[in-house]
Design an enzyme around this catalytic site. Structure first.
Site, PDB file in Angstrom:
ATOM      1  N   HIS A  31       0.856  -1.204   0.000  1.00 19.49           N
ATOM      2  CA  HIS A  31       0.000   0.000   0.000  1.00 19.49           C
ATOM      3  C   HIS A  31       0.883   1.242   0.000  1.00 19.49           C
ATOM      4  O   HIS A  31       1.470   1.612   1.017  1.00 19.49           O
ATOM      5  CB  HIS A  31      -0.938   0.030   1.210  1.00 19.49           C
ATOM      6  CG  HIS A  31      -1.913   1.174   1.150  1.00 19.49           C
ATOM      7  ND1 HIS A  31      -3.177   1.064   0.592  1.00 19.49           N
ATOM      8  CD2 HIS A  31      -1.809   2.474   1.538  1.00 19.49           C
ATOM      9  CE1 HIS A  31      -3.797   2.228   0.672  1.00 19.49           C
ATOM     10  NE2 HIS A  31      -2.986   3.111   1.236  1.00 19.49           N
ATOM     11  N   CYS A  32       0.997   1.860  -1.152  1.00 22.82           N
ATOM     12  CA  CYS A  32       1.751   3.113  -1.260  1.00 22.82           C
ATOM     13  C   CYS A  32       1.159   3.867  -2.457  1.00 22.82           C
ATOM     14  O   CYS A  32       0.341   3.332  -3.199  1.00 22.82           O
ATOM     15  CB  CYS A  32       3.238   2.836  -1.447  1.00 22.82           C
ATOM     16  SG  CYS A  32       3.599   1.645  -2.732  1.00 22.82           S
ATOM     17  N   HIS A  33       1.561   5.113  -2.590  1.00 25.03           N
ATOM     18  CA  HIS A  33       0.989   5.974  -3.631  1.00 25.03           C
ATOM     19  C   HIS A  33       2.095   6.722  -4.376  1.00 25.03           C
ATOM     20  O   HIS A  33       3.214   6.842  -3.884  1.00 25.03           O
ATOM     21  CB  HIS A  33       0.081   7.042  -3.021  1.00 25.03           C
ATOM     22  CG  HIS A  33      -0.931   6.548  -2.039  1.00 25.03           C
ATOM     23  ND1 HIS A  33      -2.080   5.880  -2.404  1.00 25.03           N
ATOM     24  CD2 HIS A  33      -0.993   6.651  -0.684  1.00 25.03           C
ATOM     25  CE1 HIS A  33      -2.797   5.605  -1.320  1.00 25.03           C
ATOM     26  NE2 HIS A  33      -2.160   6.054  -0.270  1.00 25.03           N
ATOM     27  N   TYR A  49      -7.801  17.416  -1.472  1.00 29.26           N
ATOM     28  CA  TYR A  49      -6.553  17.979  -0.940  1.00 29.26           C
ATOM     29  C   TYR A  49      -5.552  18.088  -2.084  1.00 29.26           C
ATOM     30  O   TYR A  49      -5.687  17.389  -3.099  1.00 29.26           O
ATOM     31  CB  TYR A  49      -5.985  17.102   0.185  1.00 29.26           C
ATOM     32  CG  TYR A  49      -5.609  15.695  -0.252  1.00 29.26           C
ATOM     33  CD1 TYR A  49      -4.366  15.404  -0.821  1.00 29.26           C
ATOM     34  CD2 TYR A  49      -6.506  14.628  -0.125  1.00 29.26           C
ATOM     35  CE1 TYR A  49      -4.030  14.125  -1.231  1.00 29.26           C
ATOM     36  CE2 TYR A  49      -6.183  13.346  -0.531  1.00 29.26           C
ATOM     37  CZ  TYR A  49      -4.938  13.100  -1.087  1.00 29.26           C
ATOM     38  OH  TYR A  49      -4.611  11.829  -1.504  1.00 29.26           O
ATOM     39  N   ARG A 124     -10.260   0.594  -6.432  1.00 28.27           N
ATOM     40  CA  ARG A 124     -10.489   1.037  -5.055  1.00 28.27           C
ATOM     41  C   ARG A 124     -11.814   1.761  -4.968  1.00 28.27           C
ATOM     42  O   ARG A 124     -12.085   2.667  -5.770  1.00 28.27           O
ATOM     43  CB  ARG A 124      -9.355   1.974  -4.654  1.00 28.27           C
ATOM     44  CG  ARG A 124      -9.304   2.291  -3.167  1.00 28.27           C
ATOM     45  CD  ARG A 124      -8.165   3.231  -2.894  1.00 28.27           C
ATOM     46  NE  ARG A 124      -7.815   3.298  -1.487  1.00 28.27           N
ATOM     47  CZ  ARG A 124      -7.231   4.354  -0.935  1.00 28.27           C
ATOM     48  NH1 ARG A 124      -6.931   5.411  -1.665  1.00 28.27           N
ATOM     49  NH2 ARG A 124      -6.934   4.344   0.349  1.00 28.27           N
ATOM     50  N   ASP A 257       2.193   2.972   3.164  1.00 27.11           N
ATOM     51  CA  ASP A 257       1.317   4.115   2.905  1.00 27.11           C
ATOM     52  C   ASP A 257       2.101   5.376   2.529  1.00 27.11           C
ATOM     53  O   ASP A 257       1.557   6.487   2.560  1.00 27.11           O
ATOM     54  CB  ASP A 257       0.363   4.424   4.075  1.00 27.11           C
ATOM     55  CG  ASP A 257      -0.757   5.375   3.663  1.00 27.11           C
ATOM     56  OD1 ASP A 257      -1.179   5.324   2.502  1.00 27.11           O
ATOM     57  OD2 ASP A 257      -1.182   6.198   4.492  1.00 27.11           O
TER      58      ASP A 257
HETATM   59  C1  0GY Z   1      -4.290   6.345   2.602  1.00 31.08           C
HETATM   60  C2  0GY Z   1      -5.158   7.193   3.392  1.00 31.08           C
HETATM   61  C3  0GY Z   1      -5.701   8.396   3.073  1.00 31.08           C
HETATM   62  C4  0GY Z   1      -5.793   8.967   1.779  1.00 31.08           C
HETATM   63  C5  0GY Z   1      -5.969   8.315   0.621  1.00 31.08           C
HETATM   64  O1  0GY Z   1      -6.347   8.182  -1.618  1.00 31.08           O
HETATM   65  C6  0GY Z   1      -6.216   8.940  -0.678  1.00 31.08           C
HETATM   66  O2  0GY Z   1      -6.288  10.166  -0.763  1.00 31.08           O
HETATM   67  O3  0GY Z   1      -5.929   7.011   0.585  1.00 31.08           O
HETATM   68  C7  0GY Z   1      -6.317   9.185   4.156  1.00 31.08           C
HETATM   69  O4  0GY Z   1      -6.377  10.414   4.037  1.00 31.08           O
HETATM   70  O5  0GY Z   1      -6.734   8.585   5.174  1.00 31.08           O
HETATM   71  O6  0GY Z   1      -4.446   5.130   2.621  1.00 31.08           O
HETATM   72  O7  0GY Z   1      -3.422   6.831   1.907  1.00 31.08           O
END
Ligand code: 0GY
Length: 305
Positions: A31-33, A49, A124, A257
């Site tokens: 789980h990462c972005h 945001y 998701r 994350d």
């Molecule tokens: C996470 C949690 C958050 C945000 C997101 O996609 C997102 O903007 O997942 C959060 O703000 O709780 O898992 O990254």
């Protein structure tokens, strides 16, 4: 295009420590972005945001620093259903990243196939109201039926108090269902209290439900060790995550994350997050399942012997 970060935004922590815990070979950060970079992959107009940039190169550098072999990159809400940054990162990873995308009902079969070819294996569905606008359930069920045909799964993100209301919808999903961050329990409540009991029941009664035991930094009220000397980091989250790992060892995943969107009080040291793992998965066998076997089965099944 240039973007201004949301006021008070905390940037990810540059210079994470080297974890003391040695990850098993082949571990997956599940789980990462990636965020943008905004100049190349603009953030979505409907976002709630505006983050700092967090590029694929920076993600891959973190992967190597921490000792992970692979990533599962999850579409962040700041990119809406524009999966270009995610796809670009997956394609650049040389097979070492898979993706979880966000799609709308209007997505074409050709687009879904192109996402699959880039490495996407899930969609998701987000129910956290501060992050997304409401999507009708019939649209989500339609998407779920379509992606099931590709062998994908559904990742769901929700808060513990909303599980009763979402129960019927979640239990009607026809795919494997992966819950983000254990459904965000309130860790000030007792471990055997009704809210967490419902989450455990959800997993126990539905063998298609998996959970990420990630994000202690998001769930904790005791905070990181800087506040607490030699105590385990985020120690109030340990019993919750450990309970899930020990109850459902074949259906748990873990992720950093990174780059940790929307944290308000501190930004975690990702090395310290890795050092949290042996507290929740105390044996080598549990660690191997959590970090290697389970994510490989879900995201790289062709490479599982
Ligand atoms: C996470 C949690 C958050 C945000 C997101 O996609 C997102 O903007 O997942 C959060 O703000 O709780 O898992 O990254």
């Amino acid at each position: 295009m240039s973007f201004e970060k949301t006021p008070g935004w905390l940037d990810w922590y540059a210079g994470p420590s080297t974890p003391r815990f040695r990850l098993p070979p082949g571990s997956v950060d599940a789980h990462c972005h990636v965020f943008g970079p905004g100049a190349e992959f603009p953030f979505a107009p409907e976002r709630k945001y505006t983050p700092c940039d967090a590029s694929k190169a920076q993600l891959f550098a973190l992967r190597d620093h921490l000792g992970f072999a692979r990533n599962v990159i999850v579409q962040a809400t700041c990119h809406g259903a524009d999966n270009r940054a995610l796809v670009d990162a997956c394609r650049a990873s040389q097979g070492r990243a898979r993706g979880v995308a966000t799609v709308r009902r209007s997505v074409s079969d050709a687009e879904l196939h192109s996402l699959h070819e880039a490495g996407v294996r899930g969609v998701r569905f987000n129910f956290v109201k501060r992050l997304v606008d409401f999507t009708p359930k019939d649209e989500l069920l339609e998407i779920a039926a379509r992606i099931k045909a590709l062998g994908w799964h559904v990742v769901i993100y929700f808060e513990a108090q909303d599980l009763p209301e979402l129960w019927d919808f979640f239990t009607a999903l026809p795919t494997t269902v992966v819950v983000d961050h254990m459904g965000r329990p309130d860790v000030r409540q007792p471990l055997d209290g009704p809210e967490f009991a419902l989450f455990l029941k959800f997993m126990r009664e539905h063998e298609n439900v998996w959970s990420k035991v990630s994000c202690p930094e998001r769930l904790s009220h005791s905070g990181p060790p800087a506040l607490h000397g030699e105590q385990a980091a985020y120690r109030d989250v340990v019993p919750f995550a450990r309970k899930v790992v020990e109850s459902f060892p074949e259906r748990v995943l873990w992720g950093t994350d990174w780059p940790h969107p929307n944290l308000k009080d501190h930004m975690p040291d990702d090395g310290l997050l890795v050092d949290f793992i042996p507290h929740i998965a105390p044996t080598p066998e549990l660690q191997r399942k959590l970090l290697v076997d389970n994510p490989m089965r879900l995201y790289w099944p062709d490479e599982v012997r």
